[in-house]
Scaffold this active site. Structure first.
Site, mmCIF file in Angstrom:
data_model
loop_
_atom_site.group_PDB
_atom_site.id
_atom_site.type_symbol
_atom_site.label_atom_id
_atom_site.label_comp_id
_atom_site.label_asym_id
_atom_site.label_seq_id
_atom_site.Cartn_x
_atom_site.Cartn_y
_atom_site.Cartn_z
ATOM 1 N N ALA A 148 -1.241 0.965 4.859
ATOM 2 C CA ALA A 148 -0.456 1.645 3.810
ATOM 3 C C ALA A 148 -0.151 0.739 2.629
ATOM 4 O O ALA A 148 0.377 1.198 1.623
ATOM 5 C CB ALA A 148 0.844 2.201 4.397
ATOM 6 N N LYS A 158 -17.431 5.312 10.858
ATOM 7 C CA LYS A 158 -16.771 6.534 10.389
ATOM 8 C C LYS A 158 -17.283 7.773 11.125
ATOM 9 O O LYS A 158 -16.536 8.721 11.334
ATOM 10 C CB LYS A 158 -16.946 6.672 8.872
ATOM 11 C CG LYS A 158 -16.203 5.578 8.078
ATOM 12 C CD LYS A 158 -14.687 5.617 8.322
ATOM 13 C CE LYS A 158 -13.931 4.668 7.413
ATOM 14 N NZ LYS A 158 -12.474 4.711 7.602
ATOM 15 N N TYR A 215 -20.589 0.572 8.673
ATOM 16 C CA TYR A 215 -19.502 1.399 8.129
ATOM 17 C C TYR A 215 -19.726 2.875 8.476
ATOM 18 O O TYR A 215 -18.813 3.566 8.938
ATOM 19 C CB TYR A 215 -19.412 1.192 6.620
ATOM 20 C CG TYR A 215 -18.249 1.917 5.965
ATOM 21 C CD1 TYR A 215 -16.944 1.440 6.081
ATOM 22 C CD2 TYR A 215 -18.452 3.072 5.231
ATOM 23 C CE1 TYR A 215 -15.885 2.101 5.484
ATOM 24 C CE2 TYR A 215 -17.399 3.740 4.623
ATOM 25 C CZ TYR A 215 -16.116 3.256 4.747
ATOM 26 O OH TYR A 215 -15.062 3.921 4.149
HETATM 27 P P1 NAD Z 1 -7.818 -0.637 0.427
HETATM 28 O O1 NAD Z 1 -8.561 -1.910 0.529
HETATM 29 O O2 NAD Z 1 -7.052 -0.350 -0.827
HETATM 30 O O3 NAD Z 1 -6.850 -0.442 1.676
HETATM 31 C C1 NAD Z 1 -7.185 -0.773 2.996
HETATM 32 C C2 NAD Z 1 -5.945 -1.363 3.639
HETATM 33 O O4 NAD Z 1 -6.212 -1.570 5.033
HETATM 34 C C3 NAD Z 1 -5.565 -2.724 3.034
HETATM 35 O O5 NAD Z 1 -4.215 -2.699 2.614
HETATM 36 C C4 NAD Z 1 -5.774 -3.691 4.183
HETATM 37 O O6 NAD Z 1 -4.849 -4.771 4.171
HETATM 38 C C5 NAD Z 1 -5.582 -2.779 5.394
HETATM 39 N N1 NAD Z 1 -6.195 -3.331 6.600
HETATM 40 C C6 NAD Z 1 -7.435 -3.874 6.724
HETATM 41 N N2 NAD Z 1 -7.608 -4.307 7.978
HETATM 42 C C7 NAD Z 1 -6.469 -4.031 8.655
HETATM 43 C C8 NAD Z 1 -6.039 -4.249 9.986
HETATM 44 N N3 NAD Z 1 -6.839 -4.850 10.890
HETATM 45 N N4 NAD Z 1 -4.800 -3.842 10.350
HETATM 46 C C9 NAD Z 1 -3.984 -3.242 9.443
HETATM 47 N N5 NAD Z 1 -4.331 -3.012 8.171
HETATM 48 C C10 NAD Z 1 -5.561 -3.408 7.785
HETATM 49 O O7 NAD Z 1 -8.921 0.509 0.666
HETATM 50 P P2 NAD Z 1 -8.796 2.093 0.593
HETATM 51 O O8 NAD Z 1 -9.917 2.546 -0.222
HETATM 52 O O9 NAD Z 1 -7.393 2.524 0.286
HETATM 53 O O10 NAD Z 1 -9.133 2.467 2.123
HETATM 54 C C11 NAD Z 1 -8.309 3.266 2.962
HETATM 55 C C12 NAD Z 1 -9.165 4.088 3.889
HETATM 56 O O11 NAD Z 1 -9.946 5.019 3.128
HETATM 57 C C13 NAD Z 1 -10.171 3.284 4.715
HETATM 58 O O12 NAD Z 1 -10.189 3.746 6.045
HETATM 59 C C14 NAD Z 1 -11.491 3.565 4.040
HETATM 60 O O13 NAD Z 1 -12.583 3.413 4.907
HETATM 61 C C15 NAD Z 1 -11.289 4.988 3.574
HETATM 62 N N6 NAD Z 1 -12.180 5.418 2.494
HETATM 63 C C16 NAD Z 1 -12.070 4.902 1.221
HETATM 64 C C17 NAD Z 1 -12.933 5.366 0.229
HETATM 65 C C18 NAD Z 1 -12.852 4.867 -1.203
HETATM 66 O O14 NAD Z 1 -13.611 5.377 -2.052
HETATM 67 N N7 NAD Z 1 -11.974 3.940 -1.532
HETATM 68 C C19 NAD Z 1 -13.905 6.337 0.512
HETATM 69 C C20 NAD Z 1 -13.979 6.821 1.810
HETATM 70 C C21 NAD Z 1 -13.103 6.371 2.790
#
Ligand code: NAD
Length: 271
Positions: free
Chosen positions: A17, A177, A173
């Site tokens: 978060a 997913k 990845y």
């Molecule tokens: P982000 O890098 O902004 O956030 C990811 C967060 O996860 C970070 O704050 C990080 O510190 C935390 N994290 C990583 N490893 C961790 C662990 N072992 N324990 C606890 N926290 C941990 O990235 P985001 O884009 O906000 O990603 C959030 C989710 O959305 C992810 O699951 C990602 O796969 C998914 N997602 C993102 C996109 C995109 O376009 N950004 C697209 C599809 C899916």
């Protein structure tokens, strides 16, 4: 907001978060009335992630997210928790119960990404992505289920459009997913008799470190060009879009086992 889409009196946990989509989910849940536990981690034991560093700073950013939750009139509690560590996960859930007394909404959102062709991928790179993205949701769900049963709660997994399709350079990845969607559908069936729902959000392209630090340079085109090329609606998606879907899932008792793509039509764009 009607009584049906209010989360007043409910308690949510959002992992990852301190990240941008996690923030969007936490703030939208708070707007709907939920108190929120904001879980993230500052240091990982691997550099295989979108920051390219062990120091990801998630727990530090989580404190800013907590302020945004409080601005919505909800209570916030920050917990440093690595979702790949079963002990930390158990204590995070216990801390949620001791702080707020219940757990209604679990959002498994923490996630990491790297890019590598499979034949060059290091084993620990594969493991890191699977551990955070797939094992994390398993561990946190396992710890939360007894509490979610008591509240007829819900689990919301942040999967991805990569849970539905393949992508070159992203075999780990995409596998992670796809597995999240398998977990979502299976848990939906396991927990149906307890009136606990389980669904997934499949984000398309959101401007976070995943895209701007990892995927944009790999595609060797500007972020804006990727948006125009890949998204029929011609615009990227936002953390708020994901948060609003989380609120939808958390307030609808008859939706379970679903994975909705919030992607501006990417998955339909085959030609
Ligand atoms: P982000 O890098 O902004 O956030 C990811 C967060 O996860 C970070 O704050 C990080 O510190 C935390 N994290 C990583 N490893 C961790 C662990 N072992 N324990 C606890 N926290 C941990 O990235 P985001 O884009 O906000 O990603 C959030 C989710 O959305 C992810 O699951 C990602 O796969 C998914 N997602 C993102 C996109 C995109 O376009 N950004 C697209 C599809 C899916």
């Amino acid at each position: 907001m009607t009584a049906d889409d209010s989360l007043d009196g409910k308690v949510s946990v959002v992992t990852g978060a301190g990240g941008q989509i996690g923030e969007g989910i936490a703030v939208e849940l708070a707007k709907a009335g939920s108190d929120v536990v904001i879980a993230d981690v500052d240091v990982l034991d691997t550099e295989h992630n979108q920051q390219g560093s062990k120091e990801v700073g998630g727990a530090t950013r989580a404190r800013e997210v907590a302020e945004r939750v409080v601005e919505q009139g909800s209570r916030a509690h920050v917990v440093e928790c690595d979702v790949t560590d079963a002990e930390q996960v158990e204590s995070m859930v216990e801390e949620t119960i001791s702080e707020f007394g219940r757990l209604d909404v679990l959002c498994n959102n923490a996630g990491i990404i790297t890019v590598a062709p499979t034949e060059e991928m290091e084993e620990d790179e594969w493991d890191a992505v699977m551990e955070v993205n797939t094992k994390g949701p398993f561990l946190v769900s396992r710890a939360a289920i007894p509490h979610l049963r008591e509240t007829n709660g819900t689990i919301i997994n942040t999967a991805s459009i990569a849970g539905e399709i393949g992508a070159a350079g992203l075999s780990h990845y995409c596998s992670s997913k796809h597995a999240v969607l398998g977990l979502t559908k299976s848990l939906a069936l396991e927990l149906a008799e307890d009136d606990v729902t389980v669904n997934a959000i499949c984000p398309g392209i959101v401007d976070t470190p995943m895209w701007n630090q990892v995927l944009t340079p790999t595609l060797q085109e500007e972020y804006e060009d990727t948006i125009k090329r890949a998204i029929p609606l011609g615009r990227d998606q936002t953390p708020e879009d994901m948060g609003r879907l989380a609120v939808y899932y958390a307030t609808n008792r008859n939706v379970t086992g679903q994975a909705l793509a919030v992607d501006g039509g990417i998955l339909q764009n085959v030609l």
